[in-house]
Scaffold this motif. Sequence first.
Motif, PDB file in Angstrom:
ATOM      1  N   GLY A 238      -7.424  -6.355  -4.475  1.00 17.29           N
ATOM      2  CA  GLY A 238      -6.642  -7.568  -4.689  1.00 17.29           C
ATOM      3  C   GLY A 238      -5.219  -7.360  -4.231  1.00 17.29           C
ATOM      4  N   VAL A 239      -4.527  -8.467  -3.976  1.00 14.95           N
ATOM      5  CA  VAL A 239      -3.155  -8.365  -3.483  1.00 14.95           C
ATOM      6  C   VAL A 239      -2.209  -7.902  -4.592  1.00 14.95           C
ATOM      7  CG1 VAL A 239      -3.499 -10.085  -1.675  1.00 14.95           C
ATOM      8  CG2 VAL A 239      -2.709 -10.819  -3.947  1.00 14.95           C
ATOM      9  N   SER A 240      -1.072  -7.377  -4.182  1.00 16.63           N
ATOM     10  CA  SER A 240      -0.041  -6.951  -5.139  1.00 16.63           C
ATOM     11  C   SER A 240       0.752  -8.159  -5.644  1.00 16.63           C
ATOM     12  CB  SER A 240       0.912  -5.957  -4.471  1.00 16.63           C
ATOM     13  OG  SER A 240       0.212  -4.903  -3.865  1.00 16.63           O
ATOM     14  N   LEU A 241       1.018  -9.092  -4.734  1.00 19.27           N
ATOM     15  CA  LEU A 241       1.773 -10.305  -5.050  1.00 19.27           C
ATOM     16  C   LEU A 241       1.046 -11.483  -4.427  1.00 19.27           C
ATOM     17  CD1 LEU A 241       5.289  -8.968  -3.987  1.00 19.27           C
ATOM     18  CD2 LEU A 241       4.528  -9.228  -6.340  1.00 19.27           C
TER      19      LEU A 241
ATOM     20  N   GLU B  49       6.990   1.172  -6.623  1.00 22.88           N
ATOM     21  CA  GLU B  49       6.573   0.698  -7.945  1.00 22.88           C
ATOM     22  C   GLU B  49       5.510  -0.391  -7.844  1.00 22.88           C
ATOM     23  OE1 GLU B  49       9.960  -0.494 -10.190  1.00 22.88           O
ATOM     24  OE2 GLU B  49      10.814   1.522 -10.308  1.00 22.88           O
ATOM     25  N   GLN B  50       5.527  -1.145  -6.736  1.00 22.55           N
ATOM     26  CA  GLN B  50       4.544  -2.212  -6.534  1.00 22.55           C
ATOM     27  C   GLN B  50       3.321  -1.732  -5.756  1.00 22.55           C
ATOM     28  OE1 GLN B  50       7.713  -4.111  -4.469  1.00 22.55           O
ATOM     29  NE2 GLN B  50       7.688  -5.918  -5.774  1.00 22.55           N
ATOM     30  N   ALA B  51       3.395  -0.510  -5.235  1.00 25.41           N
ATOM     31  CA  ALA B  51       2.373  -0.039  -4.293  1.00 25.41           C
ATOM     32  C   ALA B  51       1.191   0.621  -4.987  1.00 25.41           C
ATOM     33  CB  ALA B  51       3.006   0.936  -3.304  1.00 25.41           C
ATOM     34  N   ARG B  52       0.030   0.534  -4.322  1.00 27.08           N
ATOM     35  CA  ARG B  52      -1.174   1.209  -4.783  1.00 27.08           C
ATOM     36  C   ARG B  52      -1.799   1.971  -3.627  1.00 27.08           C
ATOM     37  NH1 ARG B  52      -4.727  -3.526  -6.863  1.00 27.08           N
ATOM     38  NH2 ARG B  52      -3.384  -4.702  -5.452  1.00 27.08           N
ATOM     39  N   THR B  53      -2.427   3.076  -3.932  1.00 25.71           N
ATOM     40  CA  THR B  53      -3.136   3.839  -2.904  1.00 25.71           C
ATOM     41  C   THR B  53      -4.456   3.140  -2.584  1.00 25.71           C
ATOM     42  OG1 THR B  53      -4.324   5.192  -4.527  1.00 25.71           O
ATOM     43  CG2 THR B  53      -2.149   5.989  -3.796  1.00 25.71           C
ATOM     44  N   LEU B  54      -5.056   3.528  -1.477  1.00 29.58           N
ATOM     45  CA  LEU B  54      -6.352   2.961  -1.124  1.00 29.58           C
ATOM     46  C   LEU B  54      -7.411   3.325  -2.158  1.00 29.58           C
ATOM     47  CD1 LEU B  54      -6.443   3.480   2.749  1.00 29.58           C
ATOM     48  CD2 LEU B  54      -6.041   1.362   1.487  1.00 29.58           C
ATOM     49  N   GLU B  55      -7.284   4.494  -2.757  1.00 28.54           N
ATOM     50  CA  GLU B  55      -8.215   4.894  -3.811  1.00 28.54           C
ATOM     51  C   GLU B  55      -8.108   3.941  -4.996  1.00 28.54           C
ATOM     52  OE1 GLU B  55     -11.056   6.935  -6.014  1.00 28.54           O
ATOM     53  OE2 GLU B  55     -10.579   7.066  -3.868  1.00 28.54           O
ATOM     54  N   GLN B  56      -6.887   3.624  -5.392  1.00 28.10           N
ATOM     55  CA  GLN B  56      -6.692   2.679  -6.491  1.00 28.10           C
ATOM     56  C   GLN B  56      -7.209   1.291  -6.119  1.00 28.10           C
ATOM     57  OE1 GLN B  56      -2.454   3.408  -6.789  1.00 28.10           O
ATOM     58  NE2 GLN B  56      -2.688   4.460  -8.762  1.00 28.10           N
ATOM     59  N   LEU B  57      -6.983   0.883  -4.876  1.00 31.70           N
ATOM     60  CA  LEU B  57      -7.456  -0.431  -4.431  1.00 31.70           C
ATOM     61  C   LEU B  57      -8.973  -0.519  -4.409  1.00 31.70           C
ATOM     62  CD1 LEU B  57      -4.935  -1.133  -1.539  1.00 31.70           C
ATOM     63  CD2 LEU B  57      -5.285  -2.567  -3.553  1.00 31.70           C
TER      64      LEU B  57
ATOM     65  N   VAL C 169       0.834  -1.199   0.000  1.00 34.44           N
ATOM     66  CA  VAL C 169       0.000   0.000   0.000  1.00 34.44           C
ATOM     67  C   VAL C 169       0.870   1.251   0.000  1.00 34.44           C
ATOM     68  CG1 VAL C 169      -1.740   1.314   1.304  1.00 34.44           C
ATOM     69  CG2 VAL C 169      -1.880  -1.182   1.206  1.00 34.44           C
ATOM     70  N   ASP C 170       0.460   2.231  -0.792  1.00 34.62           N
ATOM     71  CA  ASP C 170       1.058   3.568  -0.732  1.00 34.62           C
ATOM     72  C   ASP C 170       0.162   4.372   0.207  1.00 34.62           C
ATOM     73  OD1 ASP C 170       2.074   6.095  -1.073  1.00 34.62           O
ATOM     74  OD2 ASP C 170       1.946   6.104  -3.258  1.00 34.62           O
ATOM     75  N   LYS C 171       0.554   4.421   1.478  1.00 32.27           N
ATOM     76  CA  LYS C 171      -0.298   5.000   2.515  1.00 32.27           C
ATOM     77  C   LYS C 171      -0.491   6.506   2.336  1.00 32.27           C
ATOM     78  CE  LYS C 171       0.846   6.073   6.847  1.00 32.27           C
ATOM     79  NZ  LYS C 171       0.069   7.308   7.085  1.00 32.27           N
ATOM     80  N   ASP C 172      -1.738   6.925   2.550  1.00 36.40           N
ATOM     81  CA  ASP C 172      -2.062   8.352   2.529  1.00 36.40           C
ATOM     82  C   ASP C 172      -1.644   9.000   3.849  1.00 36.40           C
ATOM     83  OD1 ASP C 172      -3.297   8.208   0.004  1.00 36.40           O
ATOM     84  OD2 ASP C 172      -5.173   7.509   0.902  1.00 36.40           O
ATOM     85  N   PRO C 173      -1.405  10.309   3.858  1.00 38.90           N
ATOM     86  CA  PRO C 173      -1.088  10.997   5.119  1.00 38.90           C
ATOM     87  C   PRO C 173      -2.306  11.048   6.034  1.00 38.90           C
ATOM     88  CG  PRO C 173      -1.376  12.590   3.356  1.00 38.90           C
ATOM     89  CD  PRO C 173      -1.395  11.245   2.708  1.00 38.90           C
ATOM     90  N   GLY C 174      -2.062  11.126   7.323  1.00 36.02           N
ATOM     91  CA  GLY C 174      -3.144  11.271   8.288  1.00 36.02           C
ATOM     92  C   GLY C 174      -3.779   9.971   8.729  1.00 36.02           C
TER      93      GLY C 174
ATOM     94  N   LYS D 204     -12.172  -4.302   4.673  1.00 38.27           N
ATOM     95  CA  LYS D 204     -13.465  -4.055   4.030  1.00 38.27           C
ATOM     96  C   LYS D 204     -13.362  -4.209   2.515  1.00 38.27           C
ATOM     97  CE  LYS D 204     -14.992  -0.888   7.669  1.00 38.27           C
ATOM     98  NZ  LYS D 204     -15.316   0.517   8.028  1.00 38.27           N
ATOM     99  N   LEU D 205     -12.280  -3.679   1.935  1.00 35.13           N
ATOM    100  CA  LEU D 205     -12.130  -3.746   0.482  1.00 35.13           C
ATOM    101  C   LEU D 205     -11.962  -5.182  -0.004  1.00 35.13           C
ATOM    102  CD1 LEU D 205      -9.696  -0.738  -0.184  1.00 35.13           C
ATOM    103  CD2 LEU D 205     -12.112  -0.887  -0.806  1.00 35.13           C
ATOM    104  N   LEU D 206     -11.223  -5.994   0.772  1.00 34.87           N
ATOM    105  CA  LEU D 206     -10.947  -7.364   0.372  1.00 34.87           C
ATOM    106  C   LEU D 206     -11.944  -8.362   0.950  1.00 34.87           C
ATOM    107  CD1 LEU D 206      -7.057  -7.313   0.750  1.00 34.87           C
ATOM    108  CD2 LEU D 206      -8.388  -6.974  -1.321  1.00 34.87           C
ATOM    109  N   LYS D 207     -12.853  -7.844   1.781  1.00 34.75           N
ATOM    110  CA  LYS D 207     -13.907  -8.672   2.379  1.00 34.75           C
ATOM    111  C   LYS D 207     -13.341  -9.863   3.163  1.00 34.75           C
ATOM    112  CE  LYS D 207     -17.510  -7.480  -0.988  1.00 34.75           C
ATOM    113  NZ  LYS D 207     -16.763  -6.368  -1.607  1.00 34.75           N
ATOM    114  N   THR D 208     -12.346  -9.578   4.001  1.00 31.65           N
ATOM    115  CA  THR D 208     -11.781 -10.606   4.872  1.00 31.65           C
ATOM    116  C   THR D 208     -11.226  -9.947   6.125  1.00 31.65           C
ATOM    117  OG1 THR D 208     -10.098 -12.336   5.103  1.00 31.65           O
ATOM    118  CG2 THR D 208      -9.552 -10.478   3.670  1.00 31.65           C
ATOM    119  N   ARG D 209     -11.289 -10.679   7.235  1.00 30.28           N
ATOM    120  CA  ARG D 209     -10.704 -10.190   8.477  1.00 30.28           C
ATOM    121  C   ARG D 209      -9.216 -10.518   8.554  1.00 30.28           C
ATOM    122  NH1 ARG D 209     -12.509  -6.457  11.338  1.00 30.28           N
ATOM    123  NH2 ARG D 209     -11.493  -7.336  13.192  1.00 30.28           N
ATOM    124  N   LYS D 210      -8.771 -11.430   7.684  1.00 33.86           N
ATOM    125  CA  LYS D 210      -7.391 -11.907   7.766  1.00 33.86           C
ATOM    126  C   LYS D 210      -6.450 -10.968   7.011  1.00 33.86           C
ATOM    127  CE  LYS D 210      -8.594 -16.764   8.476  1.00 33.86           C
ATOM    128  NZ  LYS D 210      -8.475 -18.142   7.958  1.00 33.86           N
TER     129      LYS D 210
END
Length: 308
Positions: free
Chosen positions: A235-238, A222-230, A19-24, A36-42
């Motif tokens: 889905g996982v990056s790898l 280069e492998q990271a995505r923001t929460l907006e993109q996610l 994840v490319d974490k947002d500030p705050g 919530k996005l991935l629909k899993t607690r794990k």
Amino acid sequence: MPKSENPSSGLVGAGLLIVDKDPGMTSHDVVSRCRKLLKTRKVGHAGTLDPMATGVLILGVERATKLLGLLALTTKSYSATIRLGQATTTDDAEGETLSTADASGITGAQIAAEIARLTGDIEQIPATVSAIKVDGKRAYAMARAGEDVKLAARPVTVSRFEVLTRSDVHGVGEKFVDLDVEIDCSSGTYIRALARDLGAALGVGGHLTALRRTAVGPFTLEQARTLEQLSHDPGVSLDIDQAAQTAFPHRQINADEAESLSHGRWLEPIGMKGVYAAIDPNGHTIALVEESGKRAGSVMVVRPATLQ
């Protein structure tokens, strides 16, 4: 992932999310959102990132949460901005001002000399508002409660501390110097403490005004995505195979060896040091293995026979 894997195995959707974490946001905020996005607690994270910071935060999803404690994330890289001429209670821009001084007369040579002293193997006193525990309490909680917090110096390694640009900031009665820097360091190094110590050594005080983590071990922006993109493409990056084979050295094994490992048995050692991934002929990671004496035993069975 093989199509034969079923949702209950913990392998479907398993992997690392960069994840490319947002500030705050706190690291826990990111974990909660990703659940919530991935629909899993794990979902869990490998190390934290300060709320004001942005950049690389590594999360494990499903069975890959078991990888997190084994990842050798010993090196980290940052881009940051250090303000000389002002010290704060938290060593960053979120704290209250402790002192101000005219930093405009500080020369590049003086800065370079003190940075050289903060490079290499050094002893560093962590920031008072760190998550380090003192007598069972978090240092930041003690500091916020008004308690006197004294942390011991600890060894860290700063392999690169480079000034990219210098900006002289002249406000009303204020003459600060902002340094845009890039830093490569060992895990456990506090960038805000480097800012504090640089300012103190120059006699004008200093603190961190911006921080972006650009890499953790082999994982980069280069492998990271923001929460907006996610949110648009969860889905996982790898996946768990890519994650294990990116984070660890590999050993190719045959089908019989894969069968043995999947049942918790050990293999003959081949002289590899540290934890490594055992890869079957289909390219799947069967287990993470470590050698000891005459055995190469599993420290984590990625694909136990009971899940196949």
